[in-house]
Design a protein around this motif. Structure first.
Motif, PDB file in Angstrom:
ATOM      1  N   PHE B  95     -47.157  10.785 -27.090  1.00 42.60           N
ATOM      2  CA  PHE B  95     -48.627  10.430 -27.557  1.00 42.60           C
ATOM      3  C   PHE B  95     -48.757  10.339 -29.226  1.00 42.60           C
ATOM      4  CE2 PHE B  95     -49.292   9.862 -22.909  1.00 42.60           C
ATOM      5  CZ  PHE B  95     -49.865   8.660 -22.973  1.00 42.60           C
ATOM      6  N   THR B  96     -47.998  11.629 -29.458  1.00 42.59           N
ATOM      7  CA  THR B  96     -48.106  12.433 -30.874  1.00 42.59           C
ATOM      8  C   THR B  96     -47.024  11.292 -31.283  1.00 42.59           C
ATOM      9  OG1 THR B  96     -45.593  13.832 -30.371  1.00 42.59           O
ATOM     10  CG2 THR B  96     -48.121  14.876 -30.144  1.00 42.59           C
ATOM     11  N   GLU B  97     -46.401  10.597 -31.075  1.00 38.52           N
ATOM     12  CA  GLU B  97     -44.993   9.640 -32.330  1.00 38.52           C
ATOM     13  C   GLU B  97     -45.639   8.135 -32.057  1.00 38.52           C
ATOM     14  OE1 GLU B  97     -41.525   9.292 -30.229  1.00 38.52           O
ATOM     15  OE2 GLU B  97     -41.513  11.407 -30.725  1.00 38.52           O
ATOM     16  N   VAL B  98     -46.851   7.926 -31.062  1.00 35.79           N
ATOM     17  CA  VAL B  98     -47.735   7.194 -30.623  1.00 35.79           C
ATOM     18  C   VAL B  98     -49.178   7.189 -32.222  1.00 35.79           C
ATOM     19  CG1 VAL B  98     -49.518   5.551 -30.107  1.00 35.79           C
ATOM     20  CG2 VAL B  98     -47.324   6.450 -28.621  1.00 35.79           C
ATOM     21  N   VAL B 315     -43.448   5.048 -31.357  1.00 37.84           N
ATOM     22  CA  VAL B 315     -44.014   5.120 -32.550  1.00 37.84           C
ATOM     23  C   VAL B 315     -45.040   3.590 -33.245  1.00 37.84           C
ATOM     24  CG1 VAL B 315     -43.113   5.114 -34.504  1.00 37.84           C
ATOM     25  CG2 VAL B 315     -42.123   7.113 -33.524  1.00 37.84           C
ATOM     26  N   GLU B 316     -43.619   2.842 -32.566  1.00 33.23           N
ATOM     27  CA  GLU B 316     -43.269   1.163 -32.632  1.00 33.23           C
ATOM     28  C   GLU B 316     -45.814   0.549 -32.764  1.00 33.23           C
ATOM     29  OE1 GLU B 316     -41.230   2.566 -32.057  1.00 33.23           O
ATOM     30  OE2 GLU B 316     -39.605   1.751 -31.767  1.00 33.23           O
ATOM     31  N   THR B 317     -45.717   1.157 -31.220  1.00 41.19           N
ATOM     32  CA  THR B 317     -46.994   1.590 -30.926  1.00 41.19           C
ATOM     33  C   THR B 317     -47.762   1.485 -31.338  1.00 41.19           C
ATOM     34  OG1 THR B 317     -45.610   1.427 -28.404  1.00 41.19           O
ATOM     35  CG2 THR B 317     -48.051   1.173 -28.496  1.00 41.19           C
ATOM     36  N   GLY B 318     -47.854   2.522 -31.996  1.00 42.58           N
ATOM     37  CA  GLY B 318     -48.282   3.262 -32.687  1.00 42.58           C
ATOM     38  C   GLY B 318     -48.727   2.322 -33.849  1.00 42.58           C
ATOM     39  N   LEU B 340     -43.868  -4.891 -26.390  1.00 42.93           N
ATOM     40  CA  LEU B 340     -43.136  -4.255 -27.424  1.00 42.93           C
ATOM     41  C   LEU B 340     -41.585  -4.701 -27.189  1.00 42.93           C
ATOM     42  CD1 LEU B 340     -44.470  -4.626 -29.662  1.00 42.93           C
ATOM     43  CD2 LEU B 340     -45.541  -2.301 -30.039  1.00 42.93           C
ATOM     44  N   GLY B 341     -41.507  -4.003 -25.741  1.00 38.11           N
ATOM     45  CA  GLY B 341     -40.349  -4.403 -25.060  1.00 38.11           C
ATOM     46  C   GLY B 341     -39.430  -3.132 -24.917  1.00 38.11           C
TER      47      GLY B 341
END
Lengths: 350, 350
Positions: B95-98, B315-318, B340-341
């Motif tokens: 979640f921190t990456e998001v 990260v992409e999701t974020g 996003l796969g």
DNA sequence: CTGAAAGCGCTAACAA
DNA sequence: TTGTTAGCGCTTTCAG
């Protein structure tokens, strides 16, 4: 193609219809036949009001979905239940654990931590401090003791509680909670010396950005010199630290002709990356190469060869800093510096 | 003893002296001889004003350390530059990456993400949603598609942009960005079957809390049944996931008489803990025990035996969610679901 | 380019 | 227990 597919099912913004447009206390007031003030009292559960008034308001709120406006409330009361938390990164478990400790104390106290991330950039830090102060928080918890003069001035001038965390080597604006990075560096140096390593290297990220890593580095080098040793080599990589950065740094050191026998890494992230590389490539740790890190993360301790490291009290730092903030808000005095100490983890990697 | 030592150097709360008590636009106005409005225009760089006025204001601000009050500003403009970000935990890099992805997009757009953590508790989530909405944010980015009916109602009724992230198996309030957990479970099941494992177990945390883990679990079990297999055993541990939880779960499975040959873990945290345990105790992976996780974290891929896992686009999701939020604010339509796969990482652990 | 008036939604303080 | 009045500090609007 993908794009066109997506476009086919685009959804329009929500119409401003449907929802009963009840946005203010006055709306609830007129709906219940009470005055704004009575509604306000019920909403906050403060002052006195009749059971009847309470029930009327609650019913109206349930029906309309009215949500209190804290912007207006905070402006009127001149206080905002917010606490700014400013850290250099959240890409590292270290600071999220501090934040967890902070939330754990602040939330039950009715305060809301608001997070800002500087990416180790002091100019950005300054901008974030200003932004945060513009929300009129009750206090600021900020990582580190090194800030631009302007930032220090801003914080001091704000007149609110300022707690600096994760470092105690320096002079705090108001109150510092954490541990000594310089000491952490010394401990590892002493350990390396005692274990008989003589061709010692350091691997970390650019020291101008991560000031605390730089303090560990300085403590390390200084202690080596006390024992008549000096650094044989060092590798500095760009931020952020990562497993890969650690692996790459170690490879660089091994490819050089320096004949290193021990490496002190900026932190466990990098050290674990290096350790994994050694394990994958059958490089004997610690016989062929000794490794040590900082933070004492579980991932390093769980390795087949446990990583030599130093456990930093992260959650405790968060908890303690929040407690001191509450003390400050209660008008109490606080210590200028709180040293939460470090714990050496010998491991088997050195 | 320690306490008394600390008490000796308690520092009193900052005196309200010293700092020039300049707190409002009016103060700057009277100091410069300009009107509040002109000062306001200069501060925001909007509307027109003379160079002279600008310089006067800047000088006064520098001298006094005046900080804009966003509480008042937001109230006046009826908008707040805030975006609420609500996640179940930050004790997990996921979640921190998001969040990092979100900040990366929102910050340059002049918006400020405000984080709230639910600890996988839907009641708490509801309370946090209300608190967040009371700050009148421009939008909400919230993890998951499962909320209490009240929470959904609140979010819908707010009329602001709502982006649900990290899951697409379900129906979003407005727009969902992420990947399919059910699919992730299926992929590992198919892989296990293909590799010839037949006595298969699952290890994770209590499925009633982590809904997304539950979806992976269901996808996994369902795909097994397609191949005529069923789960031989399972271990559920309390939240949060951790290396230790993974190790303990594996040990429990091995101590039972179930004779397991492969284990699917809730996530990489647990799987890596189990893998470390195997490496330390010379348990042959995958011959004696096959392991797989979820997320594709670097720590699992760097192991001497790379962990079988599935990379989730965090990260992409974020980034994507924040972009969609901006689209919404610009009045554009958005897709209801953005997948996003996932990327299968075979590794060597199964 | 500048300023005056009105008001954002709420609450403190006082009055009834 | 309830209501009234007067702001909190800013920006919008409109006039100069």
């Amino acid at each position: 193609v993908l794009n066109s597919k997506l476009n086919q099912r685009l959804v329009a913004p929500a119409k401003t219809v449907a929802k009963l447009d009840v946005k203010t206390l006055s709306d609830i007031a007129s709906r219940t036949g009470l005055s704004k003030m009575t509604v306000s009292r019920v909403m906050r559960g403060e002052g006195s009001f009749s059971v009847k008034a309470k029930e009327k308001v609650q019913k109206a709120v349930r029906e309309t979905g009215y949500v209190h406006n804290r912007l207006a409330g905070s402006l009127a009361t001149q206080k905002s239940s917010l606490v700014a938390v400013i850290v250099p990164t959240i890409g590292n478990i270290v600071f999220t654990e501090v934040l967890a400790g902070i939330s754990q104390v602040l939330t039950p106290a009715g305060l809301q931590p608001v997070l800002a991330v500087t990416d180790y950039d002091l100019e950005r830090e300054d901008a974030l401090v200003e932004t945060m102060l513009s929300w009129r928080p009750q206090g600021v918890i900020i990582a580190g003791l090194e800030h631009t003069p302007l930032t220090r001035k801003r914080l001091k001038r704000s007149g609110i509680a300022i707690i600096e965390v994760m470092d105690i080597d320096g002079s705090p604006i108001d109150c510092a909670v954490g541990f000594s990075h310089s000491e952490a560096g010394q401990i590892i140096a002493r350990h390396f010396v005692k274990q008989g390593y003589r061709r010692i290297a350091y691997a970390g990220t650019d020291l101008t950005y991560d000031v605390r890593a730089a303090k560990r580095f300085k403590g390390f080098v200084k202690e080596l010199s006390v024992h008549g040793l000096h650094l044989t080599a060092d590798v500095m990589t760009p931020l952020p630290t990562s497993l890969e950065a650690g692996e790459n740094a170690l490879r660089k050191l091994m490819e050089s002709a320096a004949d290193i026998d021990a490496v002190y890494f900026s932190n466990d992230d990098m050290a674990v990356g290096a350790l994994q590389y050694c394990l994958r490539n059958a490089i004997a740790v610690p016989e062929a190469m000794a490794l040590a890190g900082f933070n004492g993360l579980g991932i390093g301790q769980g390795m087949p060869i446990a990583l030599t490291s130093i456990r930093s009290p992260r959650v405790e730092t968060g908890i303690r800093s929040a407690e001191l903030l509450l003390d400050r808000l209660a008008g109490k005095g606080v210590p200028r510096t709180v040293n939460l100490g470090l714990q050496f983890l010998a491991g088997q990697s050195s």
